[in-house]
Design a protein around this motif. Sequence first.
Motif, PDB file in Angstrom:
ATOM      1  N   GLN A 197       0.822  -1.201   0.000  1.00  0.00           N
ATOM      2  CA  GLN A 197       0.000   0.000   0.000  1.00  0.00           C
ATOM      3  C   GLN A 197       0.861   1.258   0.000  1.00  0.00           C
ATOM      4  O   GLN A 197       0.585   2.212  -0.727  1.00  0.00           O
ATOM      5  CB  GLN A 197      -0.941   0.007   1.209  1.00  0.00           C
ATOM      6  CG  GLN A 197      -1.911   1.183   1.190  1.00  0.00           C
ATOM      7  CD  GLN A 197      -2.865   1.157   2.355  1.00  0.00           C
ATOM      8  OE1 GLN A 197      -2.426   1.026   3.508  1.00  0.00           O
ATOM      9  NE2 GLN A 197      -4.153   1.253   2.068  1.00  0.00           N
ATOM     10  N   GLN A 198       1.935   1.279   0.776  1.00  0.00           N
ATOM     11  CA  GLN A 198       2.809   2.438   0.820  1.00  0.00           C
ATOM     12  C   GLN A 198       3.488   2.684  -0.526  1.00  0.00           C
ATOM     13  O   GLN A 198       3.592   3.831  -0.972  1.00  0.00           O
ATOM     14  CB  GLN A 198       3.844   2.272   1.933  1.00  0.00           C
ATOM     15  CG  GLN A 198       3.219   2.326   3.300  1.00  0.00           C
ATOM     16  CD  GLN A 198       4.143   1.838   4.403  1.00  0.00           C
ATOM     17  OE1 GLN A 198       5.270   1.435   4.169  1.00  0.00           O
ATOM     18  NE2 GLN A 198       3.638   1.861   5.631  1.00  0.00           N
ATOM     19  N   VAL A 199       3.931   1.622  -1.165  1.00  0.00           N
ATOM     20  CA  VAL A 199       4.539   1.761  -2.497  1.00  0.00           C
ATOM     21  C   VAL A 199       3.502   2.296  -3.477  1.00  0.00           C
ATOM     22  O   VAL A 199       3.792   3.181  -4.289  1.00  0.00           O
ATOM     23  CB  VAL A 199       5.136   0.421  -2.984  1.00  0.00           C
ATOM     24  CG1 VAL A 199       5.601   0.522  -4.428  1.00  0.00           C
ATOM     25  CG2 VAL A 199       6.287  -0.011  -2.076  1.00  0.00           C
ATOM     26  N   ARG A 200       2.292   1.808  -3.394  1.00  0.00           N
ATOM     27  CA  ARG A 200       1.232   2.286  -4.285  1.00  0.00           C
ATOM     28  C   ARG A 200       0.818   3.717  -3.967  1.00  0.00           C
ATOM     29  O   ARG A 200       0.411   4.457  -4.862  1.00  0.00           O
ATOM     30  CB  ARG A 200       0.023   1.352  -4.250  1.00  0.00           C
ATOM     31  CG  ARG A 200       0.314  -0.037  -4.793  1.00  0.00           C
ATOM     32  CD  ARG A 200       0.897   0.014  -6.182  1.00  0.00           C
ATOM     33  NE  ARG A 200       1.095  -1.329  -6.712  1.00  0.00           N
ATOM     34  CZ  ARG A 200       1.845  -1.612  -7.752  1.00  0.00           C
ATOM     35  NH1 ARG A 200       2.489  -0.645  -8.378  1.00  0.00           N
ATOM     36  NH2 ARG A 200       1.975  -2.844  -8.171  1.00  0.00           N
ATOM     37  N   TYR A 201       0.917   4.130  -2.701  1.00  0.00           N
ATOM     38  CA  TYR A 201       0.711   5.542  -2.372  1.00  0.00           C
ATOM     39  C   TYR A 201       1.711   6.387  -3.160  1.00  0.00           C
ATOM     40  O   TYR A 201       1.352   7.399  -3.762  1.00  0.00           O
ATOM     41  CB  TYR A 201       0.948   5.806  -0.881  1.00  0.00           C
ATOM     42  CG  TYR A 201      -0.158   5.448   0.076  1.00  0.00           C
ATOM     43  CD1 TYR A 201      -1.479   5.299  -0.321  1.00  0.00           C
ATOM     44  CD2 TYR A 201       0.126   5.298   1.429  1.00  0.00           C
ATOM     45  CE1 TYR A 201      -2.475   4.992   0.585  1.00  0.00           C
ATOM     46  CE2 TYR A 201      -0.867   4.998   2.349  1.00  0.00           C
ATOM     47  CZ  TYR A 201      -2.170   4.838   1.930  1.00  0.00           C
ATOM     48  OH  TYR A 201      -3.153   4.544   2.833  1.00  0.00           O
ATOM     49  N   LEU A 202       2.966   5.964  -3.149  1.00  0.00           N
ATOM     50  CA  LEU A 202       3.993   6.702  -3.874  1.00  0.00           C
ATOM     51  C   LEU A 202       3.688   6.710  -5.368  1.00  0.00           C
ATOM     52  O   LEU A 202       3.772   7.760  -6.019  1.00  0.00           O
ATOM     53  CB  LEU A 202       5.374   6.090  -3.596  1.00  0.00           C
ATOM     54  CG  LEU A 202       6.559   6.755  -4.275  1.00  0.00           C
ATOM     55  CD1 LEU A 202       6.636   8.246  -3.986  1.00  0.00           C
ATOM     56  CD2 LEU A 202       7.850   6.051  -3.859  1.00  0.00           C
ATOM     57  N   ASP A 203       3.309   5.560  -5.908  1.00  0.00           N
ATOM     58  CA  ASP A 203       2.942   5.494  -7.332  1.00  0.00           C
ATOM     59  C   ASP A 203       1.807   6.462  -7.648  1.00  0.00           C
ATOM     60  O   ASP A 203       1.826   7.153  -8.668  1.00  0.00           O
ATOM     61  CB  ASP A 203       2.501   4.075  -7.713  1.00  0.00           C
ATOM     62  CG  ASP A 203       3.624   3.056  -7.695  1.00  0.00           C
ATOM     63  OD1 ASP A 203       4.806   3.457  -7.694  1.00  0.00           O
ATOM     64  OD2 ASP A 203       3.309   1.844  -7.679  1.00  0.00           O
ATOM     65  N   LYS A 204       0.816   6.513  -6.770  1.00  0.00           N
ATOM     66  CA  LYS A 204      -0.342   7.394  -6.976  1.00  0.00           C
ATOM     67  C   LYS A 204       0.075   8.854  -6.961  1.00  0.00           C
ATOM     68  O   LYS A 204      -0.372   9.647  -7.811  1.00  0.00           O
ATOM     69  CB  LYS A 204      -1.398   7.115  -5.886  1.00  0.00           C
ATOM     70  CG  LYS A 204      -2.662   7.935  -6.010  1.00  0.00           C
ATOM     71  CD  LYS A 204      -3.480   7.544  -7.216  1.00  0.00           C
ATOM     72  CE  LYS A 204      -4.775   8.342  -7.244  1.00  0.00           C
ATOM     73  NZ  LYS A 204      -5.432   8.255  -8.534  1.00  0.00           N
TER      74      LYS A 204
END
Length: 120
Positions: free
Chosen positions: A96-103
């Motif tokens: 989720q944290q990696v995807r936050y960054l992607d977002k």
Amino acid sequence: MNNTNSHDERIAKMVFASVYPLYLTKVEKKGRTKAELDEVITWLTGFNQKQLAEFMEKKVTFETFFGQATLNPNAGLITGTICGYRVEEISNPLTQQVRYLDKLVDELAKGKKMEKILRK
């Protein structure tokens, strides 16, 4: 989302320094700057420029990178889809944290105003 352990492990083992240039290329193609990208990353993680440079030099994984981060208290306000999945519904915290960054990188590349990206 493909919430298999292998998927989460693959993300955990990705090297931040190998993904950063991809983020940079993406935002620069859309007229944004390295400084803006770094601002987004530091907002999310609490790291400063020196720390980011050290992480890239040491070629740390996302697991180490986010393991040492102090996630912004407003990170939970990051919602929406990335790669077809809702970031707020991802169950593995690191993924989720990696995807936050992607977002955030996607929003920067799409031309959103910085105050919107940084949830001000």
